[in-house]
Design a protein around this motif. Sequence first.
Motif, short mmCIF file in Angstrom:
data_model
loop_
_atom_site.label_atom_id
_atom_site.label_comp_id
_atom_site.label_asym_id
_atom_site.label_seq_id
_atom_site.Cartn_x
_atom_site.Cartn_y
_atom_site.Cartn_z
N ILE A 19 -11.29 -6.73 -16.90
CA ILE A 19 -11.13 -5.59 -16.00
C ILE A 19 -9.74 -5.68 -15.39
O ILE A 19 -9.37 -6.69 -14.80
CB ILE A 19 -12.21 -5.61 -14.90
N GLY A 20 -8.96 -4.62 -15.52
CA GLY A 20 -7.56 -4.64 -15.09
C GLY A 20 -7.38 -4.49 -13.59
O GLY A 20 -8.33 -4.52 -12.81
N ASP A 21 -6.13 -4.30 -13.19
CA ASP A 21 -5.78 -4.09 -11.78
C ASP A 21 -6.18 -2.67 -11.35
O ASP A 21 -6.26 -1.75 -12.16
CB ASP A 21 -4.28 -4.25 -11.58
N HIS A 22 -6.38 -2.51 -10.05
CA HIS A 22 -6.60 -1.19 -9.44
C HIS A 22 -7.78 -0.44 -10.05
O HIS A 22 -7.75 0.78 -10.21
CB HIS A 22 -5.34 -0.31 -9.54
N CYS A 23 -8.83 -1.15 -10.39
CA CYS A 23 -10.02 -0.51 -10.95
C CYS A 23 -11.09 -0.35 -9.88
O CYS A 23 -11.13 -1.07 -8.89
CB CYS A 23 -10.58 -1.33 -12.11
N HIS A 47 -20.27 -14.26 -18.01
CA HIS A 47 -19.40 -15.41 -18.26
C HIS A 47 -18.08 -14.99 -18.92
O HIS A 47 -18.01 -14.01 -19.66
CB HIS A 47 -20.12 -16.43 -19.15
N HIS A 48 -17.03 -15.73 -18.62
CA HIS A 48 -15.69 -15.54 -19.19
C HIS A 48 -15.08 -14.17 -18.86
O HIS A 48 -14.16 -13.72 -19.54
CB HIS A 48 -15.70 -15.75 -20.71
N THR A 49 -15.58 -13.53 -17.83
CA THR A 49 -15.01 -12.24 -17.42
C THR A 49 -13.77 -12.48 -16.56
O THR A 49 -13.74 -13.39 -15.72
CB THR A 49 -16.05 -11.40 -16.66
N ARG A 50 -12.76 -11.63 -16.74
CA ARG A 50 -11.52 -11.71 -15.98
C ARG A 50 -11.33 -10.39 -15.23
O ARG A 50 -11.37 -9.31 -15.85
CB ARG A 50 -10.33 -11.99 -16.92
N ILE A 51 -11.12 -10.48 -13.94
CA ILE A 51 -10.99 -9.30 -13.08
C ILE A 51 -9.61 -9.31 -12.44
O ILE A 51 -9.19 -10.32 -11.87
CB ILE A 51 -12.09 -9.28 -12.01
N GLU A 76 -12.79 -4.20 -22.82
CA GLU A 76 -11.61 -4.23 -21.95
C GLU A 76 -11.53 -2.94 -21.15
O GLU A 76 -11.52 -1.84 -21.72
CB GLU A 76 -10.34 -4.42 -22.79
N ILE A 77 -11.45 -3.09 -19.84
CA ILE A 77 -11.29 -1.96 -18.93
C ILE A 77 -9.85 -1.97 -18.44
O ILE A 77 -9.45 -2.85 -17.67
CB ILE A 77 -12.26 -2.06 -17.73
N ALA A 78 -9.05 -1.01 -18.87
CA ALA A 78 -7.62 -1.01 -18.55
C ALA A 78 -7.39 -0.71 -17.08
O ALA A 78 -8.25 -0.15 -16.37
CB ALA A 78 -6.90 0.01 -19.41
N SER A 79 -6.21 -1.05 -16.60
CA SER A 79 -5.85 -0.89 -15.19
C SER A 79 -5.97 0.57 -14.76
O SER A 79 -5.74 1.50 -15.53
CB SER A 79 -4.43 -1.38 -14.95
N GLY A 80 -6.31 0.76 -13.50
CA GLY A 80 -6.38 2.09 -12.92
C GLY A 80 -7.63 2.87 -13.28
O GLY A 80 -7.72 4.06 -12.97
N THR A 81 -8.60 2.24 -13.90
CA THR A 81 -9.81 2.94 -14.34
C THR A 81 -10.81 3.08 -13.20
O THR A 81 -11.01 2.16 -12.41
CB THR A 81 -10.46 2.18 -15.51
N ILE A 82 -11.46 4.23 -13.15
CA ILE A 82 -12.54 4.48 -12.19
C ILE A 82 -13.80 4.75 -12.99
O ILE A 82 -13.83 5.66 -13.83
CB ILE A 82 -12.20 5.67 -11.28
N ILE A 92 -20.53 1.73 -20.11
CA ILE A 92 -19.30 1.65 -20.90
C ILE A 92 -19.53 0.66 -22.04
O ILE A 92 -19.82 -0.51 -21.81
CB ILE A 92 -18.12 1.20 -20.03
N GLU A 93 -19.38 1.15 -23.28
CA GLU A 93 -19.70 0.34 -24.45
C GLU A 93 -18.48 0.07 -25.33
O GLU A 93 -18.61 -0.63 -26.34
CB GLU A 93 -20.78 1.04 -25.28
N LYS A 94 -17.31 0.61 -24.96
CA LYS A 94 -16.12 0.35 -25.76
C LYS A 94 -14.91 0.29 -24.84
O LYS A 94 -14.99 0.64 -23.65
CB LYS A 94 -15.92 1.44 -26.81
N ASN A 95 -13.78 -0.17 -25.37
CA ASN A 95 -12.58 -0.33 -24.56
C ASN A 95 -12.17 0.99 -23.92
O ASN A 95 -12.34 2.07 -24.50
CB ASN A 95 -11.43 -0.86 -25.41
N VAL A 96 -11.59 0.88 -22.72
CA VAL A 96 -11.24 2.05 -21.92
C VAL A 96 -9.72 2.12 -21.75
O VAL A 96 -9.07 1.11 -21.46
CB VAL A 96 -11.94 1.96 -20.54
N LEU A 97 -9.16 3.30 -21.91
CA LEU A 97 -7.72 3.50 -21.74
C LEU A 97 -7.33 3.46 -20.27
O LEU A 97 -8.15 3.71 -19.38
CB LEU A 97 -7.30 4.84 -22.34
N GLU A 98 -6.06 3.19 -20.02
CA GLU A 98 -5.56 3.10 -18.65
C GLU A 98 -5.77 4.40 -17.89
O GLU A 98 -5.60 5.49 -18.43
CB GLU A 98 -4.07 2.73 -18.67
N SER A 99 -6.15 4.26 -16.61
CA SER A 99 -6.30 5.38 -15.67
C SER A 99 -7.36 6.39 -16.10
O SER A 99 -7.28 7.57 -15.75
CB SER A 99 -4.95 6.08 -15.45
N SER A 100 -8.34 5.95 -16.87
CA SER A 100 -9.46 6.84 -17.21
C SER A 100 -10.42 6.95 -16.03
O SER A 100 -10.50 6.05 -15.20
CB SER A 100 -10.21 6.31 -18.43
#
Length: 219
Positions: free
Chosen positions: A158-162, A137-141, A175-181, A188-196
């Motif tokens: 979940i950001g763009d281009h993931c 619930h309340h997830t944004r993709i 939070e899963i930043a954009s460009g993450t694979i 994943i238990e904590k926020n992720v930096l962009e393009s990780s």
Amino acid sequence: MKKKLVIYGVGKFAEYVGYVFENDTDYKVISYCIEDEFLKQNSFCNKPLTSFENLNDEFPPDEFSIFIAVGNNKIRERLYNRATELGYNFPSYISTKSSHWENLIIGKNVFIDEGCVLQPFISISDNTILFTSQIGHHTRIGKHTLISGSKTGGNVEIGDHCYLGLNASIKQNVEIASGTIIGMGCIIEKNVLESSVFTHKGTTKRNLDANQISRLFLK
């Protein structure tokens, strides 16, 4: 009377998309299309196959919609942007066999298959694909993202281009930043930096190029 649809693609995903649109929506697939450099035949799935570059002449946007059935996020984004420039509308597909609520918000060219379970208050942006995933619930993709066989807790961003792979799990409020694979089986238990990039072996160097990423996941 069914609405007219052209599908971009000649792979298994395009065949799947054509099947569900014809059997589970009010659209009729009139033709498939592909870019000139890949145009090796004149039909696909017993439908005409035409050039994407000439699409506007054969199937004008005031009569036909298009769905971009390509798994690669970057390629799908490029084709989506080009078709937008040409004036096409994009239907989205939500399987009637999926589990979702009426307050689900989706953009254009979104694909949600029959194996998805979506809780309330979810939003999914343009040109994103979900295969057999459970979304809390309340997830944004974001846009141009592909989630395949994954699971999220509630209130995940979940950001763009993931890309989220098979059996990947995301803890609530992360939070899963954009460009993450995020590869198969990752937790994943904590926020992720962009393009990780994450694999079952652990975090991988950020900002890998496309060839390096392919080598990681095609071994």
